[in-house]
Design a protein around this motif. Structure first.
Motif, PDB file in Angstrom:
ATOM      1  N   ASP A   1     -77.492   9.290 -62.462  1.00  0.00           N
ATOM      2  CA  ASP A   1     -76.662  10.352 -61.888  1.00  0.00           C
ATOM      3  C   ASP A   1     -76.255  11.378 -62.938  1.00  0.00           C
ATOM      4  OD1 ASP A   1     -76.701   9.031 -59.401  1.00  0.00           O
ATOM      5  OD2 ASP A   1     -75.027   7.749 -60.032  1.00  0.00           O
ATOM      6  N   GLN A   2     -76.213  12.636 -62.514  1.00  0.00           N
ATOM      7  CA  GLN A   2     -75.767  13.698 -63.418  1.00  0.00           C
ATOM      8  C   GLN A   2     -74.249  13.694 -63.598  1.00  0.00           C
ATOM      9  OE1 GLN A   2     -77.415  17.405 -61.873  1.00  0.00           O
ATOM     10  NE2 GLN A   2     -79.113  17.247 -63.312  1.00  0.00           N
ATOM     11  N   TYR A   3     -73.550  13.083 -62.663  1.00  0.00           N
ATOM     12  CA  TYR A   3     -72.093  13.004 -62.744  1.00  0.00           C
ATOM     13  C   TYR A   3     -71.676  11.553 -62.538  1.00  0.00           C
ATOM     14  CZ  TYR A   3     -72.004  18.078 -62.560  1.00  0.00           C
ATOM     15  OH  TYR A   3     -72.198  19.406 -62.859  1.00  0.00           O
ATOM     16  N   ASP A   4     -70.712  11.125 -63.331  1.00  0.00           N
ATOM     17  CA  ASP A   4     -70.214   9.760 -63.231  1.00  0.00           C
ATOM     18  C   ASP A   4     -69.601   9.557 -61.844  1.00  0.00           C
ATOM     19  OD1 ASP A   4     -68.205   7.540 -63.386  1.00  0.00           O
ATOM     20  OD2 ASP A   4     -68.944   7.439 -65.450  1.00  0.00           O
ATOM     21  N   PRO A   5     -70.079   8.578 -61.095  1.00  0.00           N
ATOM     22  CA  PRO A   5     -69.572   8.396 -59.722  1.00  0.00           C
ATOM     23  C   PRO A   5     -68.099   8.022 -59.662  1.00  0.00           C
ATOM     24  CG  PRO A   5     -71.095   6.624 -60.342  1.00  0.00           C
ATOM     25  CD  PRO A   5     -71.142   7.627 -61.431  1.00  0.00           C
TER      26      PRO A   5
ATOM     27  N   SER B   1     -78.231  12.534 -68.040  1.00  0.00           N
ATOM     28  CA  SER B   1     -79.041  11.767 -67.101  1.00  0.00           C
ATOM     29  C   SER B   1     -80.483  11.671 -67.583  1.00  0.00           C
ATOM     30  CB  SER B   1     -79.006  12.420 -65.717  1.00  0.00           C
ATOM     31  OG  SER B   1     -80.031  11.929 -64.890  1.00  0.00           O
TER      32      SER B   1
END
Length: 894
Positions: A41-45, A53
């Motif tokens: 993922d490009q952003y931490d969930p 990433s």
């Protein structure tokens, strides 16, 4: 009297040490090749914060290497990649401006340039003098700063190259690094509150593979080049394992590297690369030379069988490689852009590092040469004191001199043993490079040979005490550490580490011996110390019991003494063989590859098992002779196995260089075949190729490779490594070269004037090459001045000028003044033809296989390549990777 238990024999002793001998190398290799878990993922969930990433990085790499394809400078694909990267840069700028607009007061400015220009530079390589010329080449640059002039004054440059080389799609080299840099820009821009104290310049240069033209263009012509204070260069020569720091040129940048989360680099790699032993280079050269800046050069080097091969694809990049490169690069950028950055202090220049550094089990150690000199010298002195106070014959000077001689002879024996097997494998059995398919296979072939050679040399010296030999090993390593460091060799740290291990082991042995021995009054004794304790000899002197100071030592001494050599040696072996074994596939057929690899195994093996020599003396001459016999049988068995092995396979291919060359002067067409290794079977393959594709009844002709062999000037000066053959091709009677006047490949002289009073001729050489790329001209002359550089050779000489320009560019020129007429003492291969004779050659942009496989133009060259490639794959079982290039050449007298 005290009676000791019987000492364990060699088999039981080795079994006791086996967990150490297996476990320590396993631990070293585990840390050596550990990679982070790839992030998708490009952003931490959880936090919603941006993160690097690997999946995104590999998407970029795959698009560049497979969707666009082979991006050789001068090709249409290279122009497509340039347009894609330019668009991507402006998208990042727009994203930056959008993010900043939502965060009032944030000091972040993003700027983009697409630089375009012409230039030339001298590129000496492999003791050859070469000149480069480029026209209309481009670079894409992104700068992140706080928007102030002060914030832009001192910048760090992060560099990768967008292009790939002739036979390779370049997923790892260097699309991987391109993706890493794009991701770093995205994450930095989207990290809330991140503001660079110092600017970060991301250079996506467009022509590294054509001998660093893009980095030269930036360094010499871009307006912000003067603000660069340090460089972080990202490269790849393989597809697996952690990214290696192999070049660091200042203490400040070494200390900056200490901030990365997963350090992987040693001064040993740094000094090996700096020595010139590895005939390799990167864009770092241009930045260092033209900008006078320091920096870090880092590359993925594992599985370099894929380096500059068709197999450089995303599917062959190991999981975690991109994440490792990205995490370390990102940490470096954040540190160098922060208030703690050393960049301002580098504005006035930098000093070459006098710093020892190495990664060890995930930790990064850094200390100065001065500290090293003091530490290593103190250890050497302490070792001398320890030996002097040992008692018994060990403390006698004559015994120690002999012991040092014996361990030295053992090391030389290992070297001789390994090279003797190398001689038999290559010269007598004709099975050189049989270990090529595995970086660690040489250990299996040459390891037993080295050990056998070492033990053979010990047979005449069986009366030398075991403890004396242990002390001799300590003294040798401590001396090499101190002497090497005082001589300025930072890699002496490896001997310091091993000496520390031995010193501690022998001190413990001294204490155990002291505590387990009764004093003269019989008041102190440790009993029950068991088989792992040192023995106590029996003897009487003046009615009192006496301890034999030269008695057997405990196995614990070997266990303690071998820990660090095993750890360090295993890491050293892995790092060295991973680089050098695949490299033998491009050393050249004349290079002593077999002996180089055998020597590496013997030297590193002798270090790794430093205490093998004293251990061999532990059990007496009979056991030593039996060990030699067993090893000889083992050497014979391994040689028999390796003699039956194929050198290459689909994953470890032979490099074959194939040129279809049409001579514009004669109309003749030839197939030129060359290899860059000394493995057996090449001559037979050439004859098979001749039978299948050549003129009936005409054998292949072996060609001498020198500076006057213009057939291979496209690959000059690497062509010096090649062993070429020339094969006559049958001509199609109906073939008529499609060369209308407007598409002629020509060399001509314009603005041509002769000054008879000065004995000079001035001219502009003009090279017209429509549809042809990577042109090369070569001629013999005494050049007095020209536009290439200010220091042409002050003698009559052979000159090579190579060109690489942007797609669609079809003219380049060189202004020069030469001595005229040519002097009488010309080289024998030069000839007076009433003018300047120029050899020229170039690659037809549409006639490279498999790069242009999808849009083959139906030419004779491409028809041949299609058939040749399929035949070669079937003939060799896919064990050969051929670079297939359609070239045209000729001679002009101007």
């Amino acid at each position: 009297m005290v009676r000791t238990r019987r000492q364990w024999g060699p088999v039981r002793s080795l079994l006791a040490l086996l967990p150490l001998l297996v476990g320590v190398p396993w631990l070293a290799v585990k840390h050596q090749y550990s990679l982070p878990t790839p992030i998708v993922d490009q952003y931490d969930p959880i936090t919603s914060l941006p993160q690097l990433s690997e999946a995104t990085i590999l998407e970029y790499a795959k698009y560049l290497s497979e969707d666009i394809g082979y991006r050789t400078p001068g090709t249409r694909e290279h122009a497509i990649a340039d347009a894609w990267m330019t668009e991507k840069a402006y998208q990042l700028k727009e994203e930056c401006e959008r993010v900043v607009a939502t965060q009032p007061g944030r000091k972040l400015q993003c700027e983009v340039w697409r630089q375009e220009g012409n230039g030339s530079h001298r590129f000496d390589m492999m003791s050859a003098r070469l000149y480069k010329r480029y026209v209309n080449l481009s670079n894409i640059i992104i700068r992140l700063s706080d928007g102030t002039e002060q914030g832009k004054a001192d910048a760090v440059l992060v560099n990768s190259h967008l292009d790939s080389t002739l036979p390779s799609p370049g997923a790892a080299d260097d699309a991987l690094a391109v993706g890493v840099m794009i991701e770093c820009v995205r994450v930095l821009v989207n990290t809330p509150g991140w503001e660079p104290k110092h600017a970060v310049v991301f250079l996506f240069n467009n022509a590294e593979e054509s001998l660093q033209d893009g980095s030269h263009l930036f360094s010499t012509q871009h307006p912000i080049a003067s603000t660069i204070r340090a460089v972080v260069n990202l490269e790849a020569a393989g597809t697996t394992g952690p990214e290696l720091l192999f070049q660091a040129t200042s203490q400040e940048m070494i200390e900056a590297y200490a901030h990365v989360p997963r350090p992987y680099g040693t001064i040993f790699a740094n000094e090996i690369f700096s020595s010139g032993v590895l005939l390799s280079d990167t864009d770092f050269r241009q930045f260092e030379y033209y900008l006078n800046v320091t920096g870090l050069d880092m590359a993925v080097v594992g599985n370099s069988y894929m380096y500059h091969m068709r197999g450089d694809l995303v599917e062959n990049i190991e999981a975690g490689v991109a994440q490792h490169m990205a995490d370390n690069t990102f940490a470096l950028i954040k540190h160098l852009a922060s208030p703690a950055s050393p960049l301002p202090g580098l504005a006035s220049g930098y000093a070459r590092p006098r710093t020892v550094f190495f990664a060890y089990l995930g930790q990064f150690f850094v200390y100065s040469f001065r500290t090293a000199e003091v530490l290593y010298s103190l250890l050497f002195i302490a070792s001398c004191v320890l030996i002097k106070t040992a008692g018994g014959t060990t403390s006698r000077g004559a015994t120690m001199v002999k012991a040092v001689f014996v361990v030295t002879v053992g090391a030389l024996g290992a070297l001789i043993g390994a090279n003797a097997v190398a001689f038999v494998m290559q010269r007598m059995l004709g099975r050189g490079m049989s270990w090529f398919k595995g970086e660690f296979e040489p250990l299996i072939l040459y390891g037993p040979a080295a050990m056998c050679g070492a033990l053979l040399t010990q047979l005449p010296f069986t009366r030398v005490p075991e403890r004396a030999l242990l002390h001799a090993q300590l003294l040798s390593h401590a001396f090499l550490a101190a002497a090497g460091q005082l001589a300025g060799v930072g890699s002496s740290a490896i001997f310091f580490l091993s000496a520390v291990s031995m010193f501690v082991a022998l001190v413990v042995d001294r204490v155990v011996t002291y505590l387990s021995t009764p004093n003269v009054d019989g008041a102190r004794m440790m009993s029950g110390t068991g088989n792992m304790q040192s023995g106590v000899a029996k003897g009487l002197e003046d009615g009192n019991e006496k301890v034999d100071k030269d008695g057997f030592v405990s196995l614990w001494t070997y266990a303690l003494g071998q820990v660090i050599p095993l750890l360090t040696g295993t890491q050293l072996s892995a790092a060295t063989l991973v680089v050098f074994v695949p490299l033998t596939g491009r050393f050249g057929s004349e290079a002593p590859a077999e002996y180089i690899i055998a020597s590496i195994v013997a030297i590193v093996g002798s270090y790794t098992l430093s205490l093998a020599t004293p251990f061999a003396h532990r059990f007496g001459p009979t056991a030593l002779r039996k060990a030699v016999i067993v090893l000889l049988l083992g050497v014979g068995a391994t040689m028999a196995v390796f003699a039956r092995k194929d050198v290459f396979d689909r994953s470890h291919q032979k490099r074959l260089f194939v040129l279809h060359k049409e001579d514009l002067n004669t109309g003749e067409q030839h197939l030129h075949i060359a290899a860059a290794d000394g493995a057996p079977g090449f001559d037979d393959l050439v004859h098979d190729i001749t039978t299948r594709f050549g003129v009936d009844g005409v054998p292949p002709k072996a060609v001498v490779m020198d500076n006057w062999n213009s057939d291979w000037d496209t690959l000059y000066p690497f062509s010096a490594f090649l062993s070429p053959y020339k094969i006559d091709l049958p001509l199609d009677p109906a073939y008529d070269a499609p060369w209308p006047p407007e598409e002629q490949f020509t060399v001509s002289a314009v603005n041509d004037t002769i000054d008879e009073s000065k004995g000079t001729r001035s001219m502009t050489l003009r090279i017209d090459h429509p549809g042809i790329m990577w042109t090369v001209i070569a001629f013999d002359a005494q050049v007095l001045e020209w536009t290439l550089d200010n220091s042409p050779p002050e003698e009559f000489a052979r000159h090579h000028i190579k060109e690489a320009s942007f797609y669609g560019t079809d003219v380049w020129t060189v202004d020069m003044t030469i001595k005229w007429p040519s002097p009488q003492n010309m080289h024998p291969k030069s000839s007076d033809v009433g003018g300047l004779k120029v050899d020229f050659i170039g690659i037809q942009e549409k006639r490279m296989w498999p790069a242009k496989k999808a849009d083959a133009d139906g030419s004779q060259a491409m028809k041949l390549f299609r058939e040749f490639d399929a035949w070669l794959d079937e003939k060799t079982g896919g064990s050969v990777d051929a670079l297939l290039m359609g070239c045209v050449s000729g001679q002009a007298v101007v």
